[in-house]
Design a protein around this motif. Structure first.
Motif, PDB file in Angstrom:
ATOM      1  N   MET A   1      19.891  49.534 -55.914  1.00 32.19           N
ATOM      2  CA  MET A   1      21.205  49.642 -55.300  1.00 32.19           C
ATOM      3  C   MET A   1      22.008  48.353 -55.522  1.00 32.19           C
ATOM      4  N   ILE A   2      23.282  48.539 -55.823  1.00 27.62           N
ATOM      5  CA  ILE A   2      24.149  47.377 -56.000  1.00 27.62           C
ATOM      6  C   ILE A   2      25.311  47.511 -55.032  1.00 27.62           C
ATOM      7  N   GLU A   3      25.580  46.439 -54.287  1.00 32.24           N
ATOM      8  CA  GLU A   3      26.688  46.531 -53.333  1.00 32.24           C
ATOM      9  C   GLU A   3      27.447  45.219 -53.229  1.00 32.24           C
ATOM     10  N   LEU A   4      28.680  45.354 -52.741  1.00 34.64           N
ATOM     11  CA  LEU A   4      29.479  44.178 -52.407  1.00 34.64           C
ATOM     12  C   LEU A   4      29.221  43.906 -50.934  1.00 34.64           C
ATOM     13  N   ARG A   5      28.936  42.659 -50.611  1.00 35.81           N
ATOM     14  CA  ARG A   5      28.703  42.363 -49.198  1.00 35.81           C
ATOM     15  C   ARG A   5      29.063  40.907 -48.922  1.00 35.81           C
ATOM     16  N   SER A   6      29.442  40.668 -47.686  1.00 36.18           N
ATOM     17  CA  SER A   6      29.752  39.295 -47.311  1.00 36.18           C
ATOM     18  C   SER A   6      28.483  38.662 -46.741  1.00 36.18           C
ATOM     19  N   ILE A   7      27.974  37.617 -47.390  1.00 33.25           N
ATOM     20  CA  ILE A   7      26.715  36.996 -46.969  1.00 33.25           C
ATOM     21  C   ILE A   7      26.952  35.520 -46.686  1.00 33.25           C
ATOM     22  N   ASP A   8      26.441  35.049 -45.580  1.00 31.73           N
ATOM     23  CA  ASP A   8      26.503  33.609 -45.325  1.00 31.73           C
ATOM     24  C   ASP A   8      25.349  32.968 -46.097  1.00 31.73           C
ATOM     25  N   THR A   9      25.677  32.406 -47.259  1.00 36.03           N
ATOM     26  CA  THR A   9      24.604  31.933 -48.149  1.00 36.03           C
ATOM     27  C   THR A   9      23.920  30.671 -47.604  1.00 36.03           C
ATOM     28  N   GLN A  10      24.491  30.099 -46.549  1.00 38.33           N
ATOM     29  CA  GLN A  10      23.838  28.928 -45.968  1.00 38.33           C
ATOM     30  C   GLN A  10      22.841  29.342 -44.890  1.00 38.33           C
ATOM     31  N   LYS A  11      23.261  30.330 -44.082  1.00 38.97           N
ATOM     32  CA  LYS A  11      22.432  30.653 -42.909  1.00 38.97           C
ATOM     33  C   LYS A  11      21.482  31.827 -43.147  1.00 38.97           C
ATOM     34  N   SER A  12      21.839  32.747 -44.034  1.00 38.26           N
ATOM     35  CA  SER A  12      20.979  33.935 -44.191  1.00 38.26           C
ATOM     36  C   SER A  12      19.763  33.604 -45.055  1.00 38.26           C
ATOM     37  N   PRO A  13      18.620  34.158 -44.690  1.00 39.59           N
ATOM     38  CA  PRO A  13      17.460  33.992 -45.577  1.00 39.59           C
ATOM     39  C   PRO A  13      17.657  34.835 -46.839  1.00 39.59           C
ATOM     40  N   ILE A  14      17.564  34.203 -47.989  1.00 37.12           N
ATOM     41  CA  ILE A  14      17.791  34.894 -49.265  1.00 37.12           C
ATOM     42  C   ILE A  14      16.622  34.588 -50.194  1.00 37.12           C
ATOM     43  N   ALA A  15      16.106  35.614 -50.877  1.00 35.73           N
ATOM     44  CA  ALA A  15      14.997  35.377 -51.816  1.00 35.73           C
ATOM     45  C   ALA A  15      15.517  34.681 -53.074  1.00 35.73           C
ATOM     46  N   THR A  16      16.578  35.258 -53.661  1.00 37.56           N
ATOM     47  CA  THR A  16      17.106  34.686 -54.907  1.00 37.56           C
ATOM     48  C   THR A  16      18.631  34.709 -54.873  1.00 37.56           C
ATOM     49  N   LEU A  17      19.220  33.565 -55.153  1.00 37.32           N
ATOM     50  CA  LEU A  17      20.677  33.470 -55.235  1.00 37.32           C
ATOM     51  C   LEU A  17      21.041  33.032 -56.652  1.00 37.32           C
ATOM     52  N   ALA A  18      21.949  33.769 -57.300  1.00 30.62           N
ATOM     53  CA  ALA A  18      22.393  33.383 -58.642  1.00 30.62           C
ATOM     54  C   ALA A  18      23.829  32.873 -58.555  1.00 30.62           C
ATOM     55  N   ILE A  19      24.066  31.721 -59.173  1.00 26.77           N
ATOM     56  CA  ILE A  19      25.395  31.099 -59.089  1.00 26.77           C
ATOM     57  C   ILE A  19      25.919  30.775 -60.494  1.00 26.77           C
ATOM     58  N   PRO A  20      27.112  31.303 -60.848  1.00 21.33           N
ATOM     59  CA  PRO A  20      27.728  30.886 -62.115  1.00 21.33           C
ATOM     60  C   PRO A  20      28.384  29.511 -61.917  1.00 21.33           C
ATOM     61  N   VAL A  21      28.177  28.634 -62.893  1.00 14.54           N
ATOM     62  CA  VAL A  21      28.709  27.278 -62.751  1.00 14.54           C
ATOM     63  C   VAL A  21      29.527  26.914 -63.994  1.00 14.54           C
ATOM     64  N   CYS A  22      30.775  26.473 -63.749  1.00 18.74           N
ATOM     65  CA  CYS A  22      31.621  26.020 -64.863  1.00 18.74           C
ATOM     66  C   CYS A  22      31.341  24.556 -65.158  1.00 18.74           C
TER      67      CYS A  22
END
Ligand code: BES
Ligand code: ZN
Ligand code: ZN
Length: 489
Positions: free
Chosen positions: A1-22
């Motif tokens: 499943m793929i969804e758009l969601r608002s996540i607090d990336t600082q406070k929520s426990p996340i297994a993997t976060l991917a970040i594009p960096v310029c």
């Protein structure tokens, strides 16, 4: 499943976060921006395109691993780069046997893409990158991610709720086409392939019709039958119909479905044979588009016209020099049995015009090696004398990242298709300009219907995977046509 969601990336426990960096700008805000800044402080990562850095359990976060992917300079960060980034992030996750991923969507107002465009591209990249074709592997080593979240702010979630559904539908269609193209020819003989199409089309509630060999003989589809004559696996013509109530316009999409192109009596040499299971990519694109339209529900009648044959040499095969009669009555001298795609297309196109009277007809086909010589393996050739139609198709290509280049249709080159004995030859008398003469051959059978031809011999499949597509079928044409149909509605 793929969804758009608002996540607090600082406070929520996340297994993997991917970040594009310029490399030259900050394209995030808040905690994600400071994570990207931290990564860029390290010597081995600067945000250059295709750089990758993975950090584990960074202090100040509840995230197990963060995948930083370089996307290069901000001014060059277009939709295609974001699509590729999302695909790469997902593929990295798949390789690491992960099951969940949160992807940070950039927020910078100064990006060359707007917010909806960025989200659309990243949804596409994530969804298409999550596709694995492993039907023929005993051991399924690579498993698609189970859950992907694109992290955006709450307002953006609301504003793009419908978009997610539409993009997912188009990507699911693209994946259907990819799988068909990657399937080996021994598992997609004309009857099998037509049944596979009809089975999905029926589930999608499309109207379906299949003409078998007997019906093709009765209907005088001389060109389709001539191409299929050498094979034990007899041809089919599949018709799919998306016909919503109140539709005012009709568009016909015609797709070349050669399940294997050996060249026939003009047998291809080894080196040219190996990829010819992909010679039904146009058919796959048209069928998958129709299946997708049943979800997108545009208020326009769209007909999928899909001739399916196997081109084989044998004692019953059509010979060079033979003269055949096409569905519209013109006779054709067979200059080369390997120029078979144009033959099945013209019978399908004549039938489509007579039966459905479409305002616009577009065919898509892996038609010529010459088009690959001209434009390479990533760009399709677009042929039409209708400037307005050309502009719309080009716009769709720009939107979906399926690249096209408009090619000429010079009247005087028709000279090259003259036959002494028949109305026309299927083979040009010149070695040069093969993609153009193939398109001109088709043009002789479209009457005054508005028509465009897309030659996808290059981009229908790839040998080496990239961001959001593994080696194999690309599904080129499905997103293009879905976008186009919406523009024409
Ligand atoms: N299926 C091929 C075209 C093709 C070539 C597709 C390479 C994908 C990759 C087509 O049927 C064909 O054989 N075309 C001939 C035409 C020629 C005989 C006039 C070609 O391009 O050589
Ligand atoms: Zn051929
Ligand atoms: Zn072919």
């Amino acid at each position: 499943m793929i969804e758009l969601r608002s996540i607090d990336t600082q406070k929520s426990p996340i297994a993997t976060l991917a970040i594009p960096v310029c490399e030259d700008a900050d394209i995030h805000k808040g905690s994600v921006a400071s994570l990207a800044a931290k990564a860029k402080k390290l010597k081995e990562f600067s945000g250059k395109k295709d750089e990758e850095l993975i950090l584990y359990n960074l202090p100040g976060t509840k995230t197990e691993r963060i995948i930083f992917l370089g996307v290069g300079k901000r001014e060059k960060l277009d939709a295609e780069k974001l699509r590729s980034f999302a695909g790469k992030a997902v593929k990295t996750g798949i390789k690491k046997n992960l099951s969940d991923m949160v992807i940070a969507v950039p927020v910078n107002e100064n990006l060359p893409v707007d917010s909806a465009g960025a989200i659309k591209a990243m949804l596409e990249g994530a969804c298409l990158g999550n596709h694995v074709f492993d039907k023929y592997k005993k051991e399924k080593k690579l498993k698609p991610l189970k859950h992907i979240i694109l992290s955006v702010d709450p307002d953006t979630v609301k504003a793009n709720a419908k978009l997610t559904h539409r993009v997912m539908a188009m990507c699911a269609g693209t994946i259907i086409a990819r799988d068909w193209v990657s399937t080996p020819s021994n598992d997609k003989k004309p009857d099998q392939f037509s049944r596979a199409i009809v089975s999905l089309a029926k589930k999608a509630k499309l109207k379906t019709t299949v003409l078998d060999e007997k019906a093709l003989k009765q209907g005088k589809f001389g060109a389709i039958l001539a191409v299929g004559a050498g094979s034990q696996n007899k041809p089919r013509l599949v018709l799919l119909e998306h016909a919503p109530k109140g539709a005012q316009k009709t568009i016909a999409l015609v797709g070349k479905g050669v399940t294997f192109d050996s060249g026939g009596i003009n047998l291809k040499p080894s080196g040219s044979l190996e990829d010819m299971k992909t010679d039904m990519s146009g058919a796959a694109a048209v069928a998958a588009t129709l299946i997708t339209l049943s979800k997108l529900k545009p208020k326009i009648r769209v007909i999928g016209v899909i001739p399916i044959v196997e081109n084989m040499p044998s004692g019953t095969a059509t010979r060079p020099g033979d003269i055949i009669k096409s569905h519209d009555g013109k006779t054709i001298e067979i200059g080369n049995t390997d120029a078979e795609g144009r033959l099945i297309l013209i019978d399908a196109m004549s039938y489509a015009q007579k039966k459905y009277r479409p305002e616009i007809m577009i065919d898509i086909a892996t038609l010529t090696g010459a088009c690959v010589v001209a434009l390479g393996e990533k760009i399709a050739g677009l042929f039409t004398s209708d400037d307005e139609l050309a502009d719309i198709v080009m716009q769709s290509g720009k939107e979906t990242g399926e690249r096209l280049w408009r090619m000429p249709l010079p009247d005087d080159y028709k000279e090259l298709l003259k036959s002494d004995t028949a109305d026309i030859s299927n083979m040009s008398s010149s070695r040069w300009g093969g993609a153009i003469t193939a398109a001109l051959f088709l043009s002789e059978f479209v009457g005054d219907t508005r028509w465009a031809h897309v030659d996808i011999a290059g981009p229908a499949s790839i040998k080496k995977g990239h961001g959001y597509c593994d080696a194999g079928g690309t599904g080129f044409g499905v997103r293009l046509f879905c976008d186009l149909i919406e523009r024409l509605t």
